[in-house]
Design an enzyme around this catalytic site. Structure first.
Site, short mmCIF file in Angstrom:
data_model
loop_
_atom_site.label_atom_id
_atom_site.label_comp_id
_atom_site.label_asym_id
_atom_site.label_seq_id
_atom_site.Cartn_x
_atom_site.Cartn_y
_atom_site.Cartn_z
N GLY A 21 0.98 -1.32 -0.01
CA GLY A 21 0.23 0.06 -0.11
C GLY A 21 0.85 1.14 0.20
N ARG A 44 2.56 11.58 -8.27
CA ARG A 44 1.88 11.84 -6.94
C ARG A 44 2.72 11.04 -6.08
NH1 ARG A 44 -4.24 12.78 -6.84
NH2 ARG A 44 -4.47 13.64 -9.10
N ARG A 88 -0.44 -8.18 -4.19
CA ARG A 88 -0.65 -7.09 -3.34
C ARG A 88 -0.04 -7.94 -2.04
NH1 ARG A 88 -2.58 -3.63 0.51
NH2 ARG A 88 -3.76 -4.56 2.00
N GLY A 90 0.15 -6.57 1.68
CA GLY A 90 -0.39 -5.25 2.66
C GLY A 90 -0.45 -5.95 4.15
N SER A 91 -1.30 -4.97 4.71
CA SER A 91 -1.53 -5.32 6.03
C SER A 91 -2.90 -5.45 6.37
CB SER A 91 -1.07 -4.41 7.08
OG SER A 91 -1.41 -3.18 6.93
N MET A 181 -8.31 -3.09 2.98
CA MET A 181 -9.14 -2.28 2.05
C MET A 181 -9.04 -2.15 0.56
SD MET A 181 -9.19 0.94 4.67
CE MET A 181 -10.48 1.67 4.01
N ASP A 205 -2.95 -5.43 13.31
CA ASP A 205 -3.80 -4.98 14.57
C ASP A 205 -4.95 -6.11 14.70
OD1 ASP A 205 -4.47 -2.93 12.22
OD2 ASP A 205 -6.33 -3.36 13.10
N1 HPA Z 1 -9.31 -2.25 8.79
C1 HPA Z 1 -9.05 -2.04 7.66
N2 HPA Z 1 -7.94 -2.23 7.00
C2 HPA Z 1 -6.74 -2.62 7.75
C3 HPA Z 1 -6.93 -2.81 9.04
C4 HPA Z 1 -8.27 -2.42 9.60
O1 HPA Z 1 -8.45 -2.49 10.90
N3 HPA Z 1 -5.83 -3.07 9.53
C5 HPA Z 1 -5.16 -2.98 8.75
N4 HPA Z 1 -5.71 -2.76 7.25
#
Ligand code: HPA
Length: 233
Positions: A21, A44, A88, A90-91, A181, A205
């Site tokens: 991301g 950008r 992708r 990501g987290s 997302m 998280d």
């Molecule tokens: N919500 C949405 N997208 C995320 C989150 C989350 O808690 N953590 C990492 N990406």
């Protein structure tokens, strides 16, 4: 020839693109893992680089946050730059108690209440799948490397801050184990162009325990995932 959002020429971008991301993560990967690196985009500040990993040409570029951003970049990469595969990296936030911080998740399917796919081409399905071929390959490499992968459905959302942070239905009905997302827009665009996409995530998280990681910790957990994605291509 540049597109509205990517200032590269055809041929500047490899057939396979890794997309974190954060564009600075893309820079980190290029700086630390690739050789003979050429920057192909800074429009950008959404940095994109092409280089070589163990002799194989590969590109890495930020997607930005959310489906509109991922939607724009993956669309242009597939359509205008002949990219075949996007992974992708990501987290995500955990939606079930069994998923721990720093676990690595391989997305089996992306469920979303986003209108992205319907607005894009009237696609009515709210569950979209990645490439099974790519997923199988990522899983095989993870096994070989001794990297533990958790496979599961992901809730891809348009809204990070919801008035009601309740996910019972999403977990029970759609079997989602975590939320992020971007994957739904990526998988949709891959389907539109008959290309391949996959999504690997690290848990940053937990929406169950409210535990979270510092950006420094996230950086480290990210390394295993980067190496897995690079080896898989
Ligand atoms: N919500 C949405 N997208 C995320 C989150 C989350 O808690 N953590 C990492 N990406």
């Amino acid at each position: 020839m540049a597109t509205p959002h990517i200032g590269a020429n055809k041929g500047d971008i490899a057939k396979t693109v890794l997309m974190p991301g954060d564009p600075l993560r893309a820079k980190f990967i290029a700086d630390n893992y690739l050789t003979d690196v050429v920057m192909f985009n800074q429009v950008r500040n959404m940095f994109g680089y092409t280089g070589y990993y163990k002799g194989k040409k590969i590109s890495v570029m930020g997607s930005g946050m959310g489906m509109p951003s991922m939607g724009i970049y993956s669309y242009e990469l597939f359509k205008e730059y002949d990219v075949d595969k996007i992974i992708r990296i990501g987290s995500c936030g955990a939606l079930i108690p069994d998923l721990n911080l720093f676990d690595i998740v391989l997305t089996s399917a992306s469920y979303s209440d986003s209108s992205y796919a319907y607005v894009q081409n009237k696609e009515k399905s709210n569950i979209l799948k990645p490439s099974q071929l790519l997923n199988d390959h990522i899983e095989k490499i993870a096994n070989e490397e001794g990297i533990k992968l958790v496979k599961g459905n992901i809730y891809s959302t348009d809204v990070f801050y919801k008035e009601e942070m309740k996910f019972d239905d999403i977990v029970d009905k759609h079997k989602c184990i975590a939320t992020e997302m971007e994957s739904f827009a990526l998988f949709h665009n891959a389907n539109v162009f008959n290309k391949q996409a996959a999504c690997i995530l690290t848990v940053s998280d937990s929406l169950v325990t409210k535990a979270s990681t510092t950006s420094e910790q996230r950086e480290k957990a990210f390394l295993d995932m980067i190496e897995l994605a690079l080896k898989a291509v």
